[in-house]
Design a protein around this motif. Sequence first.
Motif, PDB file in Angstrom:
ATOM      1  N   ARG A 181       0.841  -1.194   0.000  1.00 19.85           N
ATOM      2  CA  ARG A 181       0.000   0.000   0.000  1.00 19.85           C
ATOM      3  C   ARG A 181       0.880   1.249   0.000  1.00 19.85           C
ATOM      4  NH1 ARG A 181      -2.615  -3.623  -1.085  1.00 19.85           N
ATOM      5  NH2 ARG A 181      -4.625  -4.344  -0.270  1.00 19.85           N
ATOM      6  N   PRO A 182       1.254   1.754  -1.194  1.00 19.53           N
ATOM      7  CA  PRO A 182       2.009   3.007  -1.274  1.00 19.53           C
ATOM      8  C   PRO A 182       1.070   4.183  -1.523  1.00 19.53           C
ATOM      9  CG  PRO A 182       2.100   1.844  -3.366  1.00 19.53           C
ATOM     10  CD  PRO A 182       1.115   1.100  -2.491  1.00 19.53           C
ATOM     11  N   ALA A 183       1.393   5.338  -0.974  1.00 17.31           N
ATOM     12  CA  ALA A 183       0.545   6.519  -1.150  1.00 17.31           C
ATOM     13  C   ALA A 183       1.413   7.763  -1.110  1.00 17.31           C
ATOM     14  CB  ALA A 183      -0.520   6.583  -0.061  1.00 17.31           C
ATOM     15  N   VAL A 184       0.991   8.783  -1.836  1.00 13.93           N
ATOM     16  CA  VAL A 184       1.753  10.031  -1.891  1.00 13.93           C
ATOM     17  C   VAL A 184       0.800  11.210  -1.808  1.00 13.93           C
ATOM     18  CG1 VAL A 184       1.728  10.156  -4.437  1.00 13.93           C
ATOM     19  CG2 VAL A 184       3.569  11.279  -3.141  1.00 13.93           C
ATOM     20  N   SER A 185       1.223  12.262  -1.113  1.00 12.19           N
ATOM     21  CA  SER A 185       0.435  13.485  -1.042  1.00 12.19           C
ATOM     22  C   SER A 185       0.348  14.109  -2.435  1.00 12.19           C
ATOM     23  CB  SER A 185       1.068  14.474  -0.064  1.00 12.19           C
ATOM     24  OG  SER A 185       2.389  14.814  -0.467  1.00 12.19           O
ATOM     25  N   SER A 186      -0.671  14.922  -2.649  1.00 14.05           N
ATOM     26  CA  SER A 186      -0.926  15.456  -3.988  1.00 14.05           C
ATOM     27  C   SER A 186       0.209  16.320  -4.512  1.00 14.05           C
ATOM     28  CB  SER A 186      -2.232  16.251  -3.992  1.00 14.05           C
ATOM     29  OG  SER A 186      -2.180  17.309  -3.048  1.00 14.05           O
ATOM     30  N   ASP A 187       1.000  16.908  -3.613  1.00 11.40           N
ATOM     31  CA  ASP A 187       2.123  17.745  -4.052  1.00 11.40           C
ATOM     32  C   ASP A 187       3.452  17.001  -4.049  1.00 11.40           C
ATOM     33  OD1 ASP A 187       2.637  17.477  -1.367  1.00 11.40           O
ATOM     34  OD2 ASP A 187       2.485  19.608  -0.883  1.00 11.40           O
ATOM     35  N   GLY A 188       3.448  15.742  -3.667  1.00 10.69           N
ATOM     36  CA  GLY A 188       4.673  14.954  -3.670  1.00 10.69           C
ATOM     37  C   GLY A 188       5.590  15.182  -2.486  1.00 10.69           C
ATOM     38  N   ARG A 189       5.157  15.990  -1.527  1.00 10.09           N
ATOM     39  CA  ARG A 189       6.053  16.281  -0.390  1.00 10.09           C
ATOM     40  C   ARG A 189       6.256  15.080   0.520  1.00 10.09           C
ATOM     41  NH1 ARG A 189       4.353  21.061   3.158  1.00 10.09           N
ATOM     42  NH2 ARG A 189       2.230  20.509   2.514  1.00 10.09           N
ATOM     43  N   SER A 190       5.232  14.284   0.711  1.00  9.83           N
ATOM     44  CA  SER A 190       5.346  13.166   1.650  1.00  9.83           C
ATOM     45  C   SER A 190       4.740  11.915   1.044  1.00  9.83           C
ATOM     46  CB  SER A 190       4.659  13.516   2.974  1.00  9.83           C
ATOM     47  OG  SER A 190       3.306  13.864   2.749  1.00  9.83           O
ATOM     48  N   ALA A 191       5.252  10.765   1.491  1.00 10.76           N
ATOM     49  CA  ALA A 191       4.777   9.485   0.983  1.00 10.76           C
ATOM     50  C   ALA A 191       4.888   8.444   2.081  1.00 10.76           C
ATOM     51  CB  ALA A 191       5.574   9.053  -0.244  1.00 10.76           C
ATOM     52  N   VAL A 192       4.040   7.431   1.987  1.00 15.54           N
ATOM     53  CA  VAL A 192       4.073   6.331   2.937  1.00 15.54           C
ATOM     54  C   VAL A 192       3.842   5.032   2.180  1.00 15.54           C
ATOM     55  CG1 VAL A 192       1.631   6.729   3.463  1.00 15.54           C
ATOM     56  CG2 VAL A 192       2.983   5.330   4.995  1.00 15.54           C
ATOM     57  N   THR A 193       4.585   3.993   2.540  1.00 14.14           N
ATOM     58  CA  THR A 193       4.360   2.671   1.963  1.00 14.14           C
ATOM     59  C   THR A 193       4.271   1.651   3.088  1.00 14.14           C
ATOM     60  OG1 THR A 193       5.450   3.152  -0.151  1.00 14.14           O
ATOM     61  CG2 THR A 193       5.296   0.840   0.493  1.00 14.14           C
ATOM     62  N   ILE A 194       3.275   0.776   2.974  1.00  9.62           N
ATOM     63  CA  ILE A 194       3.062  -0.306   3.933  1.00  9.62           C
ATOM     64  C   ILE A 194       3.196  -1.626   3.190  1.00  9.62           C
ATOM     65  CG2 ILE A 194       1.463  -1.302   5.615  1.00  9.62           C
ATOM     66  CD1 ILE A 194      -0.058   1.495   5.356  1.00  9.62           C
ATOM     67  N   SER A 195       3.966  -2.544   3.743  1.00  8.04           N
ATOM     68  CA  SER A 195       4.127  -3.885   3.172  1.00  8.04           C
ATOM     69  C   SER A 195       3.613  -4.914   4.171  1.00  8.04           C
ATOM     70  CB  SER A 195       5.597  -4.155   2.849  1.00  8.04           C
ATOM     71  OG  SER A 195       5.779  -5.508   2.450  1.00  8.04           O
ATOM     72  N   VAL A 196       2.752  -5.815   3.700  1.00 10.80           N
ATOM     73  CA  VAL A 196       2.161  -6.863   4.530  1.00 10.80           C
ATOM     74  C   VAL A 196       2.428  -8.211   3.879  1.00 10.80           C
ATOM     75  CG1 VAL A 196       0.015  -7.775   5.525  1.00 10.80           C
ATOM     76  CG2 VAL A 196       0.329  -5.290   5.289  1.00 10.80           C
ATOM     77  N   THR A 197       2.909  -9.191   4.654  1.00  6.19           N
ATOM     78  CA  THR A 197       3.083 -10.547   4.140  1.00  6.19           C
ATOM     79  C   THR A 197       2.416 -11.532   5.093  1.00  6.19           C
ATOM     80  OG1 THR A 197       5.243 -10.720   5.231  1.00  6.19           O
ATOM     81  CG2 THR A 197       5.243 -10.037   2.935  1.00  6.19           C
ATOM     82  N   THR A 198       1.815 -12.584   4.535  1.00  8.46           N
ATOM     83  CA  THR A 198       1.046 -13.519   5.341  1.00  8.46           C
ATOM     84  C   THR A 198       1.899 -14.685   5.841  1.00  8.46           C
ATOM     85  OG1 THR A 198       0.363 -14.782   3.387  1.00  8.46           O
ATOM     86  CG2 THR A 198      -1.086 -13.006   4.102  1.00  8.46           C
TER      87      THR A 198
END
Length: 418
Positions: free
Chosen positions: A374-391
């Motif tokens: 689950r990667p996500a970025v703010s509309s202006d590109g200033r900040s981003a977060v990525t979440i990785s999940v494995t079972t």
Amino acid sequence: MRSPETDTKRTTTKAGKKKASAAALAAAALIAAALLPEAASAASGHRAARADYNQTELRRDLAAVRRAGGGDVNVLARVDGLPGGRLQARLGTVSVGSHAPVPWGSHFRAASTTKAFVATVVLQLAAEKQLSLDDTVEHWLPGVVSGHGNDGSRITVRDLLRQTSGLFDYVDDPDLQQKLREHFDENRYNDTSPADLVMTAVAHKPLFVPEAGRTRWAYSNTNYLLAGMIAEKASGTGWRELVEHRIIARLGLRQTSVPGLDPFLPTPYVSTYLTGTDGTRLDVTTNSYLHTADSGVVSTTADLNTFFRALADGRLLPAEQWRQMRQTVQRTDDPDDVAELPEGTYGLGLREIPLSCGGHYYMHEGDGYGTYTRPAVSSDGRSAVTISVTTTSAMPDLSTLNRATGTLIDHALCAVGQ
């Protein structure tokens, strides 16, 4: 959100999309960070914009993601661009039976997050006039999409990128699903070509055929097989090489690759497990199912944050192509996708999701064989977060998982007042 994970995409959900199978074993991994606080609910209650987001809050949100995944998934998250700098958190172990924690910088299959990479490359080619988003599939691939009601002359490149073609999703094919569910181990080194997978798709009737004046939407991995094939035809270069040269090398993404049929992940990585039809645990870490343009990128949380920030801040696309990428449509004909991720619209290889504090962010999830990105970025590109999940056992309910990951993303990106 259909992922090359399996119709455990349909049964659990679709987001990165469907190529994995079955419910998994209940053998819990040891928790490397067992004493981390686990007191935040991720299901609801988004917060208003705030001035900070700290390590304790990230750990609490990540613990909620772990609970949403069933309690024994391994999770890793990274946030870049906050006023206070980078944040990271992890829960779980490197493999079942190990005491070693989830490694920082773990590699994972990005699955359908690959679609954002491929859409970017196609838009670059459009900016260079090597193709047009209004070109038809028939123009570039004569006769490939035909029969059983399929008509490539009525589907444009734009339709492929924004999931408005109506084409059958090849991962829903019953024979493929049977291989995934009942014969994964025998077929883990899958080398089926994109052309053959497209043939599988067009052997089925489309959900709909595009028509003037009416936009309909349904997620289909088939679209990005065709987008990759068209990019190759237009440029004379394979889609993997296009991604490698135009994105990976350009941004210095040293931990990102497009391995093709190579079934092995670079180290470090977290082992992934599913349950076989006989009820025994099956290690599915090594496989080559995700080798095509809908799912073939391998990356890390750090590199995905870099990629999405570069996309949003203008380093990868001219302004006009970035504008077109963000022109979104409503998701009209895919109730499974909407159920799994109720909010948001879909552009060209990107989802636009509203923030509780106002504004929105961009993302593209990836789900494949027990791995969820689950990667996500703010509309202006200033900040981003990525979440990785494995079972390590049962595959999670995607609606529940997405609520938890969405809450973490919302908290992190609202911290900078988007």
